[in-house]
Design a protein around this motif. Structure first.
Motif, PDB file in Angstrom:
ATOM      1  N   GLN A   1      39.139  23.857  38.748  1.00  0.00           N
ATOM      2  CA  GLN A   1      39.528  24.810  39.671  1.00  0.00           C
ATOM      3  C   GLN A   1      39.788  26.039  39.062  1.00  0.00           C
ATOM      4  OE1 GLN A   1      42.823  24.472  42.873  1.00  0.00           O
ATOM      5  NE2 GLN A   1      41.242  24.552  44.292  1.00  0.00           N
ATOM      6  N   VAL A   2      39.245  26.963  39.288  1.00  0.00           N
ATOM      7  CA  VAL A   2      39.836  28.396  38.646  1.00  0.00           C
ATOM      8  C   VAL A   2      39.842  29.433  39.409  1.00  0.00           C
ATOM      9  CG1 VAL A   2      38.978  27.762  36.255  1.00  0.00           C
ATOM     10  CG2 VAL A   2      37.398  29.031  37.970  1.00  0.00           C
ATOM     11  N   GLY A   3      40.810  30.443  39.136  1.00  0.00           N
ATOM     12  CA  GLY A   3      40.585  31.765  39.959  1.00  0.00           C
ATOM     13  C   GLY A   3      40.326  32.910  38.824  1.00  0.00           C
ATOM     14  N   ILE A   4      39.395  33.399  39.306  1.00  0.00           N
ATOM     15  CA  ILE A   4      38.939  34.582  38.500  1.00  0.00           C
ATOM     16  C   ILE A   4      39.032  35.952  38.819  1.00  0.00           C
ATOM     17  CG2 ILE A   4      36.462  35.311  37.579  1.00  0.00           C
ATOM     18  CD1 ILE A   4      35.654  32.477  37.829  1.00  0.00           C
ATOM     19  N   GLY A   5      39.203  36.925  37.572  1.00  0.00           N
ATOM     20  CA  GLY A   5      39.116  38.239  37.837  1.00  0.00           C
ATOM     21  C   GLY A   5      38.241  38.819  37.094  1.00  0.00           C
ATOM     22  N   VAL A   6      37.617  40.011  37.085  1.00  0.00           N
ATOM     23  CA  VAL A   6      36.793  40.756  36.051  1.00  0.00           C
ATOM     24  C   VAL A   6      37.512  42.261  35.604  1.00  0.00           C
ATOM     25  CG1 VAL A   6      34.773  39.055  36.922  1.00  0.00           C
ATOM     26  CG2 VAL A   6      35.254  41.657  37.822  1.00  0.00           C
ATOM     27  N   SER A   7      36.899  42.686  34.687  1.00  0.00           N
ATOM     28  CA  SER A   7      37.146  44.122  34.634  1.00  0.00           C
ATOM     29  C   SER A   7      35.834  44.939  34.221  1.00  0.00           C
ATOM     30  CB  SER A   7      38.292  44.139  33.205  1.00  0.00           C
ATOM     31  OG  SER A   7      37.571  43.741  32.153  1.00  0.00           O
ATOM     32  N   THR A   8      36.054  46.046  34.399  1.00  0.00           N
ATOM     33  CA  THR A   8      34.780  47.069  34.183  1.00  0.00           C
ATOM     34  C   THR A   8      35.299  48.372  33.721  1.00  0.00           C
ATOM     35  OG1 THR A   8      32.743  48.015  34.942  1.00  0.00           O
ATOM     36  CG2 THR A   8      34.694  47.589  36.631  1.00  0.00           C
TER      37      THR A   8
ATOM     38  N   VAL B   1      32.121  47.816  41.353  1.00  0.00           N
ATOM     39  CA  VAL B   1      32.878  47.220  41.954  1.00  0.00           C
ATOM     40  C   VAL B   1      32.121  46.820  43.546  1.00  0.00           C
ATOM     41  CG1 VAL B   1      35.013  47.126  43.464  1.00  0.00           C
ATOM     42  CG2 VAL B   1      35.050  48.120  40.937  1.00  0.00           C
ATOM     43  N   GLU B   2      31.397  47.828  44.030  1.00  0.00           N
ATOM     44  CA  GLU B   2      30.563  47.934  45.329  1.00  0.00           C
ATOM     45  C   GLU B   2      29.418  46.873  45.103  1.00  0.00           C
ATOM     46  OE1 GLU B   2      29.268  51.836  46.293  1.00  0.00           O
ATOM     47  OE2 GLU B   2      31.069  52.298  46.420  1.00  0.00           O
ATOM     48  N   ASN B   3      28.752  46.765  43.752  1.00  0.00           N
ATOM     49  CA  ASN B   3      27.743  45.802  43.778  1.00  0.00           C
ATOM     50  C   ASN B   3      28.346  44.323  43.442  1.00  0.00           C
ATOM     51  OD1 ASN B   3      26.011  48.137  43.295  1.00  0.00           O
ATOM     52  ND2 ASN B   3      25.893  47.850  41.211  1.00  0.00           N
ATOM     53  N   LEU B   4      29.640  44.237  42.988  1.00  0.00           N
ATOM     54  CA  LEU B   4      30.163  43.057  43.076  1.00  0.00           C
ATOM     55  C   LEU B   4      30.636  42.350  44.501  1.00  0.00           C
ATOM     56  CD1 LEU B   4      31.211  41.042  40.736  1.00  0.00           C
ATOM     57  CD2 LEU B   4      33.477  42.408  40.765  1.00  0.00           C
ATOM     58  N   HIS B   5      30.978  43.353  45.196  1.00  0.00           N
ATOM     59  CA  HIS B   5      31.320  42.904  46.664  1.00  0.00           C
ATOM     60  C   HIS B   5      29.990  42.759  47.383  1.00  0.00           C
ATOM     61  CE1 HIS B   5      35.575  43.298  46.234  1.00  0.00           C
ATOM     62  NE2 HIS B   5      35.469  44.575  45.645  1.00  0.00           N
ATOM     63  N   THR B   6      29.014  43.653  47.391  1.00  0.00           N
ATOM     64  CA  THR B   6      27.786  43.490  48.031  1.00  0.00           C
ATOM     65  C   THR B   6      26.984  42.044  47.528  1.00  0.00           C
ATOM     66  OG1 THR B   6      27.591  45.897  47.982  1.00  0.00           O
ATOM     67  CG2 THR B   6      25.593  44.551  48.335  1.00  0.00           C
ATOM     68  N   HIS B   7      27.146  41.723  46.383  1.00  0.00           N
ATOM     69  CA  HIS B   7      26.349  40.474  46.148  1.00  0.00           C
ATOM     70  C   HIS B   7      27.334  39.366  45.795  1.00  0.00           C
ATOM     71  CE1 HIS B   7      22.705  43.027  45.905  1.00  0.00           C
ATOM     72  NE2 HIS B   7      23.501  43.638  45.193  1.00  0.00           N
ATOM     73  N   ASP B   8      28.538  39.381  46.568  1.00  0.00           N
ATOM     74  CA  ASP B   8      29.353  38.345  46.437  1.00  0.00           C
ATOM     75  C   ASP B   8      29.036  36.912  46.435  1.00  0.00           C
ATOM     76  OD1 ASP B   8      32.396  37.459  46.254  1.00  0.00           O
ATOM     77  OD2 ASP B   8      31.774  36.688  48.282  1.00  0.00           O
ATOM     78  N   MET B   9      27.931  36.706  47.325  1.00  0.00           N
ATOM     79  CA  MET B   9      27.587  35.322  47.739  1.00  0.00           C
ATOM     80  C   MET B   9      26.778  34.904  46.028  1.00  0.00           C
ATOM     81  SD  MET B   9      25.241  33.465  50.593  1.00  0.00           S
ATOM     82  CE  MET B   9      26.311  34.061  51.770  1.00  0.00           C
ATOM     83  N   ALA B  10      25.744  35.743  45.413  1.00  0.00           N
ATOM     84  CA  ALA B  10      25.157  35.454  44.349  1.00  0.00           C
ATOM     85  C   ALA B  10      25.889  35.325  43.214  1.00  0.00           C
ATOM     86  CB  ALA B  10      23.969  36.886  44.246  1.00  0.00           C
TER      87      ALA B  10
ATOM     88  N   ASP C   1      32.834  43.863  32.051  1.00  0.00           N
ATOM     89  CA  ASP C   1      33.213  43.882  30.556  1.00  0.00           C
ATOM     90  C   ASP C   1      33.815  42.545  30.143  1.00  0.00           C
ATOM     91  OD1 ASP C   1      32.161  46.546  29.457  1.00  0.00           O
ATOM     92  OD2 ASP C   1      33.353  47.114  31.334  1.00  0.00           O
ATOM     93  N   ASP C   2      34.466  41.858  31.076  1.00  0.00           N
ATOM     94  CA  ASP C   2      35.262  40.687  30.689  1.00  0.00           C
ATOM     95  C   ASP C   2      35.606  40.104  31.813  1.00  0.00           C
ATOM     96  OD1 ASP C   2      36.504  39.257  28.932  1.00  0.00           O
ATOM     97  OD2 ASP C   2      37.961  40.710  28.190  1.00  0.00           O
ATOM     98  N   VAL C   3      35.835  38.660  31.656  1.00  0.00           N
ATOM     99  CA  VAL C   3      36.399  37.774  32.720  1.00  0.00           C
ATOM    100  C   VAL C   3      37.757  37.168  32.434  1.00  0.00           C
ATOM    101  CG1 VAL C   3      35.950  35.686  33.713  1.00  0.00           C
ATOM    102  CG2 VAL C   3      33.986  37.186  33.562  1.00  0.00           C
ATOM    103  N   TYR C   4      38.437  36.910  33.558  1.00  0.00           N
ATOM    104  CA  TYR C   4      39.910  36.530  33.204  1.00  0.00           C
ATOM    105  C   TYR C   4      40.158  35.254  34.104  1.00  0.00           C
ATOM    106  CZ  TYR C   4      40.364  41.076  30.928  1.00  0.00           C
ATOM    107  OH  TYR C   4      40.001  42.292  30.302  1.00  0.00           O
TER     108      TYR C   4
END
Length: 196
Positions: free
Chosen positions: A115-122, A129-138, A186-189
């Motif tokens: 079980q992980v919590g994830i954040g990303v950076s760009t 950020v909009e694309n990330l929210h728009t395609h949240d399910m994918a 650019d990165d995942v945390y």
């Protein structure tokens, strides 16, 4: 008849040499033209170059966000390097986006879970950020698929966690690229990380 064949022999020889010379010249023109076009591209000139000030930028595509106080000349050099995959964090501003909720998945073999919590950076603008929210399910599906393939022992090591971060970054970028033509992550945390 033998006299006429002998008379045509020098003409045939001359025609054969002319063909060879023409083919050689054509080959030189093609190779030289390709080298010239490649040189123009390398210098940032010509019709095939996608960068530079002369190239028209698509306003719907993400753009790198320059930090306050960075000169335009420095930013231009850093943008060119970024086109080759080397984003300079001293020039561009990072935006951090936490992904909502935790991700829980059985690990490979089925006896353990993660079980992980994830954040990303760009380093790109709000389009990513909009694309990330728009395609949240994918994106969430891509993350869960990566998690489900993890080895239960490997994810407990530092090297395993680093490898997982890289796999997640690639999976998220792939999901976005398929749907929008651009990834931009650019990165995942990890904001939380629990294995059992």
């Amino acid at each position: 008849m033998s006299d006429s064949n002998e008379a045509n022999a020098p003409a045939k020889k001359k025609a054969g040499k002319t063909k060879k010379i023409l083919v050689l010249l054509l080959g030189l023109i093609v190779v030289g033209g390709g080298g010239f076009a490649g040189g123009l591209y390398a210098m940032g000139l010509g019709p095939f170059h996608r960068g530079g000030e002369a190239a028209e930028e698509d306003p719907n595509m993400p753009h790198l966000v320059v930090r306050d106080g960075v000169s335009e000349a420095t930013a231009a050099v850093a943008r060119e390097r970024a086109r080759h995959g080397r984003v300079d964090p001293r020039v561009f501003k990072a935006t951090y986006v936490p992904l909502e909720g935790n991700f829980t998945s059985n690990l490979r073999g089925g006896d353990a879970f993660l079980q992980v919590g994830i954040g990303v950076s760009t380093y790109y603008d709000e389009h990513v950020v909009e694309n990330l929210h728009t395609h949240d399910m994918a994106v969430r599906s891509a993350i869960l698929l990566v998690l489900s393939q993890q080895d239960p022992v490997a994810v407990t090591t530092l090297q395993g966690k680093e490898a997982l971060r890289e796999e997640l970054k690639n999976a998220i970028n792939n999901a976005l690229t398929i749907r929008e033509g651009f990834g931009g992550i650019d990165d995942v945390y990890f904001t939380s990380f629990v294995t059992q």
